[in-house]
Design a protein around this motif. Structure first.
Motif, PDB file in Angstrom:
ATOM      1  N   MET A 244      -1.236  -9.066 -10.980  1.00 25.53           N
ATOM      2  CA  MET A 244       0.075  -9.156 -11.190  1.00 25.53           C
ATOM      3  C   MET A 244       0.425  -9.006 -12.507  1.00 25.53           C
ATOM      4  O   MET A 244       1.631  -8.583 -12.861  1.00 25.53           O
ATOM      5  N   SER A 245      -0.320  -9.868 -13.268  1.00 18.35           N
ATOM      6  CA  SER A 245       0.106 -10.003 -14.728  1.00 18.35           C
ATOM      7  C   SER A 245       0.089  -8.498 -15.393  1.00 18.35           C
ATOM      8  O   SER A 245       0.805  -8.184 -16.195  1.00 18.35           O
ATOM      9  N   ALA A 246      -1.015  -7.673 -15.098  1.00 17.47           N
ATOM     10  CA  ALA A 246      -0.850  -6.349 -15.417  1.00 17.47           C
ATOM     11  C   ALA A 246       0.106  -5.471 -14.995  1.00 17.47           C
ATOM     12  O   ALA A 246       0.714  -4.708 -15.531  1.00 17.47           O
ATOM     13  N   GLN A 247       0.887  -5.697 -13.717  1.00 17.00           N
ATOM     14  CA  GLN A 247       1.739  -5.044 -13.230  1.00 17.00           C
ATOM     15  C   GLN A 247       3.021  -5.427 -13.974  1.00 17.00           C
ATOM     16  O   GLN A 247       3.931  -4.708 -14.189  1.00 17.00           O
ATOM     17  N   ILE A 248       3.266  -6.665 -14.265  1.00 17.99           N
ATOM     18  CA  ILE A 248       4.475  -7.309 -14.891  1.00 17.99           C
ATOM     19  C   ILE A 248       4.510  -7.030 -16.461  1.00 17.99           C
ATOM     20  O   ILE A 248       5.838  -6.702 -16.987  1.00 17.99           O
ATOM     21  N   ALA A 249       3.300  -7.138 -17.123  1.00 18.02           N
ATOM     22  CA  ALA A 249       3.372  -6.798 -18.437  1.00 18.02           C
ATOM     23  C   ALA A 249       4.127  -5.658 -19.020  1.00 18.02           C
ATOM     24  O   ALA A 249       4.837  -6.107 -20.062  1.00 18.02           O
ATOM     25  N   PRO A 250       3.858  -4.687 -18.617  1.00 13.52           N
ATOM     26  CA  PRO A 250       4.741  -3.358 -19.315  1.00 13.52           C
ATOM     27  C   PRO A 250       6.223  -3.510 -19.000  1.00 13.52           C
ATOM     28  O   PRO A 250       6.865  -3.196 -19.979  1.00 13.52           O
ATOM     29  N   LYS A 251       6.642  -4.235 -17.852  1.00 12.16           N
ATOM     30  CA  LYS A 251       8.299  -4.349 -17.540  1.00 12.16           C
ATOM     31  C   LYS A 251       8.766  -5.369 -18.597  1.00 12.16           C
ATOM     32  O   LYS A 251       9.420  -5.102 -19.181  1.00 12.16           O
ATOM     33  N   ILE A 252       7.890  -6.290 -18.739  1.00 10.52           N
ATOM     34  CA  ILE A 252       8.430  -7.438 -20.005  1.00 10.52           C
ATOM     35  C   ILE A 252       8.221  -6.748 -21.399  1.00 10.52           C
ATOM     36  O   ILE A 252       9.258  -6.898 -21.883  1.00 10.52           O
ATOM     37  N   ASP A 253       7.491  -5.888 -21.607  1.00 11.59           N
ATOM     38  CA  ASP A 253       7.262  -5.390 -22.836  1.00 11.59           C
ATOM     39  C   ASP A 253       8.768  -4.294 -23.225  1.00 11.59           C
ATOM     40  O   ASP A 253       9.262  -4.436 -23.999  1.00 11.59           O
ATOM     41  N   ARG A 254       8.906  -3.496 -22.273  1.00 12.11           N
ATOM     42  CA  ARG A 254       9.992  -2.622 -22.191  1.00 12.11           C
ATOM     43  C   ARG A 254      11.579  -3.559 -22.360  1.00 12.11           C
ATOM     44  O   ARG A 254      12.249  -3.177 -23.080  1.00 12.11           O
ATOM     45  N   ALA A 255      11.548  -4.780 -21.697  1.00  9.22           N
ATOM     46  CA  ALA A 255      12.775  -5.443 -21.610  1.00  9.22           C
ATOM     47  C   ALA A 255      12.670  -5.836 -22.997  1.00  9.22           C
ATOM     48  O   ALA A 255      13.815  -6.082 -23.730  1.00  9.22           O
ATOM     49  N   LYS A 256      11.907  -6.385 -23.692  1.00  7.11           N
ATOM     50  CA  LYS A 256      11.605  -6.808 -25.200  1.00  7.11           C
ATOM     51  C   LYS A 256      12.181  -5.801 -26.193  1.00  7.11           C
ATOM     52  O   LYS A 256      12.963  -6.055 -26.994  1.00  7.11           O
ATOM     53  N   ALA A 257      11.775  -4.470 -25.753  1.00  7.69           N
ATOM     54  CA  ALA A 257      12.352  -3.587 -26.442  1.00  7.69           C
ATOM     55  C   ALA A 257      13.369  -3.290 -26.614  1.00  7.69           C
ATOM     56  O   ALA A 257      14.230  -3.038 -27.705  1.00  7.69           O
ATOM     57  N   ARG A 258      14.041  -3.171 -25.336  1.00 11.67           N
ATOM     58  CA  ARG A 258      15.604  -3.020 -25.156  1.00 11.67           C
ATOM     59  C   ARG A 258      16.356  -3.925 -25.988  1.00 11.67           C
ATOM     60  O   ARG A 258      17.319  -3.713 -26.410  1.00 11.67           O
ATOM     61  N   LEU A 259      15.815  -5.244 -25.810  1.00  8.49           N
ATOM     62  CA  LEU A 259      16.613  -6.548 -26.364  1.00  8.49           C
ATOM     63  C   LEU A 259      16.422  -6.330 -27.832  1.00  8.49           C
ATOM     64  O   LEU A 259      17.657  -6.571 -28.391  1.00  8.49           O
ATOM     65  N   ALA A 260      15.443  -5.890 -28.447  1.00  9.04           N
ATOM     66  CA  ALA A 260      15.515  -5.788 -29.762  1.00  9.04           C
ATOM     67  C   ALA A 260      16.327  -4.600 -30.355  1.00  9.04           C
ATOM     68  O   ALA A 260      16.854  -4.816 -31.487  1.00  9.04           O
ATOM     69  N   ALA A 261      16.206  -3.678 -29.511  1.00 10.89           N
ATOM     70  CA  ALA A 261      17.076  -2.455 -30.009  1.00 10.89           C
ATOM     71  C   ALA A 261      18.636  -2.736 -30.024  1.00 10.89           C
ATOM     72  O   ALA A 261      19.420  -2.484 -30.794  1.00 10.89           O
ATOM     73  N   ASN A 262      18.911  -3.443 -28.835  1.00  8.25           N
ATOM     74  CA  ASN A 262      20.405  -4.119 -28.708  1.00  8.25           C
ATOM     75  C   ASN A 262      20.860  -4.866 -29.912  1.00  8.25           C
ATOM     76  O   ASN A 262      21.912  -4.875 -30.412  1.00  8.25           O
ATOM     77  N   GLN A 263      19.669  -5.751 -30.540  1.00  3.22           N
ATOM     78  CA  GLN A 263      20.134  -6.800 -31.339  1.00  3.22           C
ATOM     79  C   GLN A 263      20.051  -6.242 -32.699  1.00  3.22           C
ATOM     80  O   GLN A 263      21.118  -6.510 -33.449  1.00  3.22           O
ATOM     81  N   GLY A 264      19.478  -5.157 -32.675  1.00  2.77           N
ATOM     82  CA  GLY A 264      19.492  -4.256 -34.156  1.00  2.77           C
ATOM     83  C   GLY A 264      21.012  -3.550 -34.246  1.00  2.77           C
ATOM     84  O   GLY A 264      21.371  -3.432 -35.239  1.00  2.77           O
ATOM     85  N   GLN A 265      21.343  -2.996 -33.042  1.00  2.00           N
ATOM     86  CA  GLN A 265      22.648  -2.557 -33.077  1.00  2.00           C
ATOM     87  C   GLN A 265      23.853  -3.405 -33.278  1.00  2.00           C
ATOM     88  O   GLN A 265      24.867  -3.113 -34.090  1.00  2.00           O
ATOM     89  N   GLU A 266      23.799  -4.794 -32.931  1.00  2.00           N
ATOM     90  CA  GLU A 266      24.665  -5.753 -33.076  1.00  2.00           C
ATOM     91  C   GLU A 266      24.781  -6.180 -34.476  1.00  2.00           C
ATOM     92  O   GLU A 266      25.843  -6.466 -35.227  1.00  2.00           O
ATOM     93  N   ASP A 267      23.310  -6.286 -35.265  1.00  2.00           N
ATOM     94  CA  ASP A 267      23.393  -6.413 -36.405  1.00  2.00           C
ATOM     95  C   ASP A 267      24.130  -5.428 -37.462  1.00  2.00           C
ATOM     96  O   ASP A 267      24.508  -5.853 -38.473  1.00  2.00           O
ATOM     97  N   GLY A 268      24.381  -4.134 -37.162  1.00  2.00           N
ATOM     98  CA  GLY A 268      24.680  -3.125 -38.013  1.00  2.00           C
ATOM     99  C   GLY A 268      26.175  -3.018 -37.579  1.00  2.00           C
ATOM    100  O   GLY A 268      26.740  -2.374 -38.577  1.00  2.00           O
ATOM    101  N   VAL A 269      26.792  -3.901 -36.862  1.00  2.00           N
ATOM    102  CA  VAL A 269      28.356  -3.879 -36.788  1.00  2.00           C
ATOM    103  C   VAL A 269      29.122  -4.620 -37.626  1.00  2.00           C
ATOM    104  O   VAL A 269      28.552  -5.905 -37.976  1.00  2.00           O
ATOM    105  N   ALA A 270      29.983  -4.014 -38.396  1.00  2.00           N
ATOM    106  CA  ALA A 270      30.760  -4.822 -39.524  1.00  2.00           C
ATOM    107  C   ALA A 270      31.671  -5.735 -38.775  1.00  2.00           C
ATOM    108  O   ALA A 270      32.535  -5.135 -37.922  1.00  2.00           O
ATOM    109  N   PRO A 271      32.054  -6.939 -39.310  1.00  7.95           N
ATOM    110  CA  PRO A 271      32.974  -7.582 -38.776  1.00  7.95           C
ATOM    111  C   PRO A 271      34.518  -7.196 -38.970  1.00  7.95           C
ATOM    112  O   PRO A 271      34.606  -6.770 -39.736  1.00  7.95           O
TER     113      PRO A 271
END
Length: 98
Positions: A71-98
């Motif tokens: 179960m852990s082996a099946q879930i781990a890649p999905k969690i890694d992808r979600a973390k990568a998407r979250l990091a990408a979204n946070q990077g986009q938010e940091d680049g926006v000027a107020p």
């Protein structure tokens, strides 16, 4: 024809539930015949469920190690992808000027 392999999470959950139900039956019989003490007053059902939970938890931990690892082996890649998407979204938010 080959049947689709069920999700490791579903398989683990069903096996865990089966162990609990088995422990529940054993504890209920043991309490009924006086091998284990019964609960106070009307708490007998809760007492049986609590004892079954306490018994099934270590059994599941030991007996279902392989299924937990699958179960852990099946879930781990999905969690890694979600973390990568979250990091990408946070990077986009940091680049926006107020």
């Amino acid at each position: 024809m080959s049947a689709a392999k069920p999700s490791a999470t579903i398989r683990y959950t069903l096996m865990r539930l089966s162990i609990f139900v088995g422990c529940l039956a054993v504890v209920a019989v043991a309490v009924t015949y006086g091998v284990l003490p019964s609960g106070l007053g009307g708490s007998n059902i809760m007492w049986i469920v609590l004892l079954a939970l306490l018994l099934s938890a270590p059994l599941s931990y030991v007996l279902l190690r392989k299924q937990r690892d699958e179960m852990s082996a099946q879930i781990a890649p999905k969690i890694d992808r979600a973390k990568a998407r979250l990091a990408a979204n946070q990077g986009q938010e940091d680049g926006v000027a107020p």
